[in-house]
Each structure stands twice: as C-alpha cells, then as structure tokens.
Design a protein around this motif. Structure first.
Motif, short mmCIF file in Angstrom:
data_model
loop_
_atom_site.label_atom_id
_atom_site.label_comp_id
_atom_site.label_asym_id
_atom_site.label_seq_id
_atom_site.Cartn_x
_atom_site.Cartn_y
_atom_site.Cartn_z
N ARG A 99 -1.30 -13.70 7.33
CA ARG A 99 -0.79 -12.48 6.71
C ARG A 99 -1.64 -11.26 7.10
NH1 ARG A 99 2.88 -14.38 2.89
NH2 ARG A 99 2.52 -16.55 2.34
N THR A 100 -0.97 -10.12 7.21
CA THR A 100 -1.65 -8.87 7.51
C THR A 100 -1.24 -7.83 6.47
OG1 THR A 100 0.08 -8.14 9.01
CG2 THR A 100 -1.75 -9.37 9.97
N SER A 101 -1.93 -6.69 6.46
CA SER A 101 -1.63 -5.68 5.45
C SER A 101 -1.91 -4.27 5.98
CB SER A 101 -2.45 -5.94 4.19
OG SER A 101 -3.81 -6.03 4.50
N HIS A 102 -1.40 -3.30 5.25
CA HIS A 102 -1.63 -1.88 5.52
C HIS A 102 -2.44 -1.31 4.35
CE1 HIS A 102 1.25 -2.10 8.71
NE2 HIS A 102 2.31 -2.10 7.94
N LEU A 103 -3.37 -0.43 4.65
CA LEU A 103 -4.18 0.21 3.62
C LEU A 103 -4.00 1.72 3.72
CD1 LEU A 103 -6.40 0.01 1.42
CD2 LEU A 103 -8.06 0.11 3.26
N THR A 104 -3.70 2.35 2.59
CA THR A 104 -3.56 3.81 2.52
C THR A 104 -4.52 4.33 1.47
OG1 THR A 104 -1.23 3.62 3.08
CG2 THR A 104 -1.95 5.72 2.16
N LEU A 105 -5.29 5.37 1.81
CA LEU A 105 -6.28 5.93 0.92
C LEU A 105 -6.17 7.46 0.96
CD1 LEU A 105 -9.81 4.63 0.51
CD2 LEU A 105 -9.49 7.07 0.69
N LYS A 106 -6.09 8.08 -0.22
CA LYS A 106 -6.04 9.53 -0.32
C LYS A 106 -7.19 10.01 -1.19
CE LYS A 106 -1.05 9.84 0.11
NZ LYS A 106 0.21 10.25 -0.53
N VAL A 107 -7.85 11.05 -0.72
CA VAL A 107 -8.91 11.68 -1.50
C VAL A 107 -8.49 13.11 -1.81
CG1 VAL A 107 -10.80 10.27 -0.63
CG2 VAL A 107 -10.19 12.34 0.58
#
Length: 114
Positions: A99-107
């Motif tokens: 399995r793979t994934s996407h990571l989204t981060l907002k500051v």
C-alpha cells in the motif's frame, strides 16, 4: 496566509502515517518539529520532511518565519496499491498488497483566524 506541501506515492500505509499526524495536528511548527524529531517511527521522518517543505514555501511566498506558523491542516489519503505475489508450498501463490499513500500538509499564520 497559508502554504501547502504535498508528497505523493509514499511507500507506507496511510494508517501508519495517521498515527504520527494526529499528534502534530494544530500545533505550532516549532513544537511539531520537536515532537517529530524524537518520535521513533519512520513516518515521523516523512512528515518532518514535508513540514520543512511547507515552512520553506511559506517563507518563499510570504516571508513568514517558522516561529509564527502553525499546522492548520494535515491528512493522509490512500494511494494506489501494488499487487505482488508470494510463492507458497505446492505451487500456490498468495497475494501481497503493498500500500502507498499521499500526504498533504498546510501551515498558516498563527495570527490569522478562520
């Protein structure tokens, strides 16, 4: 003012990433960096790298330092699943799911209220 960083197709399950990102959600960037530096999980290194990218984006776009930023939004989504085969006894094959994934981060700036 908000800056964002995304990382796609991380070779790690979203469940392992969520264990780490739930701890840093809503924290200031300096506090989140300190927490991630001492976490024993490999996912913490991935999130820390993404956090540094988001802070660099905020610095480049708005000229805001890390001291005045907080993690406003962070989430991990599932990506594609690679299907592989594992040989077993008597000519059988078992399915292995990578399995793979996407990571989204907002500051965002601490002074800005939503």
């Amino acid at each position: 003012m908000e800056a964002k960083a995304r990382q796609t197709d991380i070779k790690m399950t979203a469940r392992k990433l969520r264990r780490v990102i739930n701890e840093v959600r809503g924290k200031s960037v300096v506090e989140a960096q300190d927490m991630l530096r001492f976490m024993p999980y490999f996912a913490a290194r991935v999130v820390e790298k993404n956090l540094k990218a988001a802070v660099a984006n905020a610095q480049e776009k708005y000229g805001i330092g890390a001291e005045s930023l907080k993690v406003s939004e962070i989430f991990a989504d599932e990506s594609v699943t690679y299907k592989r085969a594992r040989t077993r006894a008597q000519g059988r094959m078992y399915k292995r799911l990578k399995r793979t994934s996407h990571l989204t981060l907002k500051v965002s700036d601490i002074t800005v209220k939503k």
